[in-house]
Design an enzyme around this catalytic site. Sequence first.
Site, short mmCIF file in Angstrom:
data_model
loop_
_atom_site.label_atom_id
_atom_site.label_comp_id
_atom_site.label_asym_id
_atom_site.label_seq_id
_atom_site.Cartn_x
_atom_site.Cartn_y
_atom_site.Cartn_z
N LYS A 52 -91.91 35.84 11.50
CA LYS A 52 -92.60 35.11 12.57
C LYS A 52 -94.11 35.08 12.30
O LYS A 52 -94.77 34.05 12.45
CB LYS A 52 -92.30 35.75 13.93
CG LYS A 52 -90.88 35.47 14.40
CD LYS A 52 -90.44 36.26 15.62
CE LYS A 52 -88.96 36.01 15.88
NZ LYS A 52 -88.40 36.71 17.04
N GLN A 96 -90.18 41.43 20.73
CA GLN A 96 -88.98 41.39 19.91
C GLN A 96 -87.87 42.25 20.53
O GLN A 96 -88.10 43.39 20.92
CB GLN A 96 -89.33 41.88 18.48
CG GLN A 96 -88.21 41.76 17.47
CD GLN A 96 -87.80 40.31 17.18
OE1 GLN A 96 -88.60 39.38 17.29
NE2 GLN A 96 -86.56 40.11 16.82
N ASP A 119 -90.49 32.51 23.94
CA ASP A 119 -89.06 32.69 23.63
C ASP A 119 -88.18 31.87 24.59
O ASP A 119 -87.00 31.66 24.31
CB ASP A 119 -88.67 34.17 23.79
CG ASP A 119 -88.60 34.90 22.46
OD1 ASP A 119 -88.19 34.26 21.47
OD2 ASP A 119 -88.93 36.10 22.43
N1 GUN Z 1 -84.14 39.34 18.64
C1 GUN Z 1 -83.24 38.55 17.99
N2 GUN Z 1 -83.56 37.24 18.18
C2 GUN Z 1 -84.66 37.21 18.96
C3 GUN Z 1 -85.46 36.17 19.49
O1 GUN Z 1 -85.22 34.98 19.29
N3 GUN Z 1 -86.52 36.54 20.23
C4 GUN Z 1 -86.81 37.85 20.48
N4 GUN Z 1 -87.86 38.13 21.24
N5 GUN Z 1 -86.09 38.85 20.01
C5 GUN Z 1 -85.01 38.53 19.25
#
Ligand code: GUN
Length: 286
Positions: A52, A96, A119
Amino acid sequence: MPTIIDGKKISQELKDDLKVKVAQYKEQGIEICLAVIQVGEDKASSVYVRNKKRACEYIGVKSLSYELPETTTEKELLDLVKELNERDDVNGILVQLPLPKHIDEDKVIETIDPKKDVDGFHPMSVGALSIGKKGFISCTPYGIIELLERTGVEMDGKECVIVGRSNIVGKPMAMLMLRQNATVTVTHSHTKNLKEVCKRADILIVAIGKKEFITADYVKEGAVVIDVGIHRDDNNKLYGDVKYDEVAAHASAITPVPGGVGPMTIAMLMKNCVNAVEIQDLKGNK
Ligand code: GUN
């Protein structure tokens, strides 16, 4: 032979488009900034977070990184989120998941300002999507719409069957497909005659988390098949929720695993960061 929907290529095109947009915003004095928070050292999470941050760097979005120890208390995390909510220079907040067990994930998600919820997990974002208001959209289903649009798949009036009803994929996917004027059926573990229901689909979207569950006898001749699953075997080989070879022989278009839906998730997170400018109404304010 079906069209193989190339998520790697499409996500790259999307990131390149976003890079141009970010540069244009910079010229107007708008710099986009994403705060990324990870608690603990879950290996998979560390890989996602690294990717990311790399994507941010690629498109020109500033990223602030918070790598907090496993022992961080819920209050400490909530305080950090509240501080980032208040900061004018932070446009997006991403925590996350999964979080350590002693922290209530729902409470953390609900503390993020919906205007910074890149998100798309906040109940306000989910509600906005369901009634067609402006807001952030969960990245994986949003990425599937982008894949279908960029492949030229007609959605209007089509039968779409979604296998799986998770908050992050199945349910928002249904809302997005409705917005495209598809006729939508959401199936789940209690659905009767799943094969027959799936066979109705012009567009079949599979997100059940069961390796190679969908075989050719679930698929109508000429259907478009989207596979959200990701499973790794002992040799690190990746598989989806769809038995690719036999289903591909009947599909008109299909996403592979890897290289289908997966690469779109981070690209759509970047799109959400760029969308933050509109959602926060920053244009003309700076
Ligand atoms: N953990 C696995 N996929 C995601 C996601 O798309 N966003 C977040 N914040 N955590 C995750």
